[in-house]
Design an enzyme around this catalytic site. Sequence first.
Site, PDB file in Angstrom:
ATOM      1  N   ARG A 130       0.818  -1.218   0.000  1.00 32.36           N
ATOM      2  CA  ARG A 130       0.000   0.000   0.000  1.00 32.36           C
ATOM      3  C   ARG A 130       0.853   1.271   0.000  1.00 32.36           C
ATOM      4  O   ARG A 130       0.446   2.288  -0.555  1.00 32.36           O
ATOM      5  CB  ARG A 130      -0.937   0.000   1.206  1.00 32.36           C
ATOM      6  N   GLY A 173      -7.979  -7.649  -0.102  1.00 27.58           N
ATOM      7  CA  GLY A 173      -8.197  -8.490   1.070  1.00 27.58           C
ATOM      8  C   GLY A 173      -7.423  -9.792   1.039  1.00 27.58           C
ATOM      9  O   GLY A 173      -6.270  -9.851   0.610  1.00 27.58           O
TER      10      GLY A 173
HETATM   11  N1  LIG Z   1     -14.565 -23.694   3.890  1.00 24.27           N
HETATM   12  C1  LIG Z   1     -14.242 -22.784   4.796  1.00 24.27           C
HETATM   13  N2  LIG Z   1     -14.566 -22.957   6.089  1.00 24.27           N
HETATM   14  C2  LIG Z   1     -14.228 -22.036   7.009  1.00 24.27           C
HETATM   15  N3  LIG Z   1     -13.582 -20.887   6.733  1.00 24.27           N
HETATM   16  C3  LIG Z   1     -13.243 -20.676   5.465  1.00 24.27           C
HETATM   17  C4  LIG Z   1     -13.558 -21.601   4.439  1.00 24.27           C
HETATM   18  N4  LIG Z   1     -13.086 -21.106   3.289  1.00 24.27           N
HETATM   19  C5  LIG Z   1     -12.501 -19.932   3.553  1.00 24.27           C
HETATM   20  N5  LIG Z   1     -12.589 -19.657   4.868  1.00 24.27           N
HETATM   21  C6  LIG Z   1     -12.017 -18.505   5.584  1.00 24.27           C
HETATM   22  O1  LIG Z   1     -12.553 -17.312   5.101  1.00 24.27           O
HETATM   23  C7  LIG Z   1     -11.691 -16.272   5.480  1.00 24.27           C
HETATM   24  C8  LIG Z   1     -11.769 -15.152   4.501  1.00 24.27           C
HETATM   25  O2  LIG Z   1     -13.084 -14.707   4.448  1.00 24.27           O
HETATM   26  P1  LIG Z   1     -13.446 -13.194   4.174  1.00 24.27           P
HETATM   27  O3  LIG Z   1     -14.900 -13.160   3.895  1.00 24.27           O
HETATM   28  O4  LIG Z   1     -12.878 -12.351   5.256  1.00 24.27           O
HETATM   29  O5  LIG Z   1     -12.612 -13.045   2.818  1.00 24.27           O
HETATM   30  P2  LIG Z   1     -12.269 -11.784   1.982  1.00 24.27           P
HETATM   31  O6  LIG Z   1     -13.487 -11.288   1.329  1.00 24.27           O
HETATM   32  O7  LIG Z   1     -11.107 -12.076   1.114  1.00 24.27           O
HETATM   33  O8  LIG Z   1     -11.816 -10.785   3.094  1.00 24.27           O
HETATM   34  P3  LIG Z   1     -11.443  -9.279   3.032  1.00 24.27           P
HETATM   35  O9  LIG Z   1     -12.509  -8.602   3.846  1.00 24.27           O
HETATM   36  O10 LIG Z   1     -10.097  -9.293   3.671  1.00 24.27           O
HETATM   37  O11 LIG Z   1     -11.438  -8.880   1.592  1.00 24.27           O
HETATM   38  C9  LIG Z   1     -10.305 -16.860   5.534  1.00 24.27           C
HETATM   39  O12 LIG Z   1      -9.757 -16.595   6.792  1.00 24.27           O
HETATM   40  C10 LIG Z   1     -10.538 -18.351   5.331  1.00 24.27           C
HETATM   41  O13 LIG Z   1      -9.821 -19.158   6.230  1.00 24.27           O
HETATM   42  O1  LIG Z   2      -7.605  -2.208   5.405  1.00 27.04           O
HETATM   43  C1  LIG Z   2      -8.593  -1.676   4.868  1.00 27.04           C
HETATM   44  O2  LIG Z   2      -9.459  -2.330   4.239  1.00 27.04           O
HETATM   45  C2  LIG Z   2      -8.684  -0.189   4.892  1.00 27.04           C
HETATM   46  O3  LIG Z   2      -7.504   0.400   5.304  1.00 27.04           O
HETATM   47  C3  LIG Z   2      -9.859   0.253   5.747  1.00 27.04           C
HETATM   48  O4  LIG Z   2      -9.650  -0.130   7.076  1.00 27.04           O
HETATM   49  P1  LIG Z   2     -10.898  -0.295   8.047  1.00 27.04           P
HETATM   50  O5  LIG Z   2     -11.645  -1.515   7.604  1.00 27.04           O
HETATM   51  O6  LIG Z   2     -10.311  -0.408   9.430  1.00 27.04           O
HETATM   52  O7  LIG Z   2     -11.763   0.944   7.894  1.00 27.04           O
END
Ligand SMILES: Nc1ncnc2c1ncn2[C@@H]1O[C@H](COP(=O)(O)OP(=O)(O)OP(=O)(O)O)[C@@H](O)[C@H]1O
Ligand SMILES: O=C(O)[C@H](O)COP(=O)(O)O
Length: 393
Positions: free
Chosen positions: A36, A350
Amino acid sequence: MAKKSVRDIEVKGKRVLCRVDFNVPLDGERITDDTRIRAALPTIKYLIEQGAVVILASHLGRPKGQVKEELRLDPVAKRLADLLGKEVYKADEAIGPEVEQQIAKLEPGEVLLLENVRFYPGEEKNDPEFAKQLAKLADVYVNDAFGAAHRAHASTEGVAHHLPAVAGFLLEKELDILGRALEKPERPFTAIIGGAKVKDKIGVIENLLTKVDNLLIGGGLAYTFIKAQGYSVGKSLLEKDKIELAKSLIEKAKANNVNFLMPVDCVVADRFAEDANTQVVAIDSIPDDWEALDIGPQTRERYRNIILESNLVIWNGPMGVFEMEPFAHGTNAIATALADCQGTTIIGGGDSAAAIEKAGMAEAMTHISTGGGASLEFMEGKILPGVAVLEDR
Ligand SMILES: Nc1ncnc2c1ncn2[C@@H]1O[C@H](COP(=O)(O)OP(=O)(O)OP(=O)(O)O)[C@@H](O)[C@H]1O
Ligand SMILES: O=C(O)[C@H](O)COP(=O)(O)O
């Protein structure tokens, strides 16, 4: 883009308050991923070259309006100085007379990083007084914090009401790439949605169902869809109150002629642990006491083939519990398929971005968003408050 950018205004000799997203992962004082910070360099370098007095503002973590020593931005200032090859001054506060004096001493082309704006309760409350105090520090506001653009906070939204406000290059690039993908997609257009919860992805799935040709589902959220199809899911993640919604999303996909793919097999474990006993089973044969923690090899193959045939792929959310090696194969297979895909590949920030970095495949992607929540909200079709407030072209 419909918003003015930093190129559209005069910044020479002006005090420019530039909001960046330096919310980087830390291990003590060590920055474990500086993506970042590097992503904000084009705007910062431009401001330096143009002879602006560069005042940077960011949040770090969630200190909830209090000073947390471990969330001071000093390590970030050091890393930024290394990356710029130039001194970066660091203020111990984000507003107030001392900061104002520090700024007054800066020459054009010099850079000062303010302290973590979330040390102040007014930041997240978008308190107009706090926003005014920030605005007092500068003549112009530049928002380059795409990762925080979905937050209507004082440094991302409030302050822009008091100064000429434009977009930085990173914000502009993110909006341009994500915006073009959703508005004028190259086809076939495939979206892959994984992650933990259906609840978090309803909006994005609904919006994508009006745009994509293929929607591939994985991760923990897949099992609510599997249950909605009438299969038992054992101890896998299940949101009982979302089963009906999952059914309606499957129906919506049919009505929109979207090829909606769910896992056909999965890796199940007898407990949620790296050293659990595991087996690969068909999706209609998940044993009662086991939980599905990754997509299986047949699903990996099916998803790979669709990805390779696509001209545009957007991916958000891991396919399994990728933090544990035995359940990382699905996520890695998707990363590899994206790397092999000839079309445009966009990673929605993410965990999926972290998985791509970990697999060393970042270079092979067209774009990895620096925003997790922000890119998700953008893909839901929501207006980002930190963007809406900027001046129109
Ligand atoms: N089958 C599963 N059972 C339980 N947990 C799972 C499974 N598949 C994925 N996960 C978990 O889901 C989590 C990620 O989910 P999240 O919804 O936070 O993803 P993301 O959208 O990439 O997140 P971010 O908000 O960081 O973008 C990971 O920590 C992973 O271990
Ligand atoms: O890491 C992020 O997604 C951004 O920096 C926003 O952070 P926040 O979810 O704590 O608002």
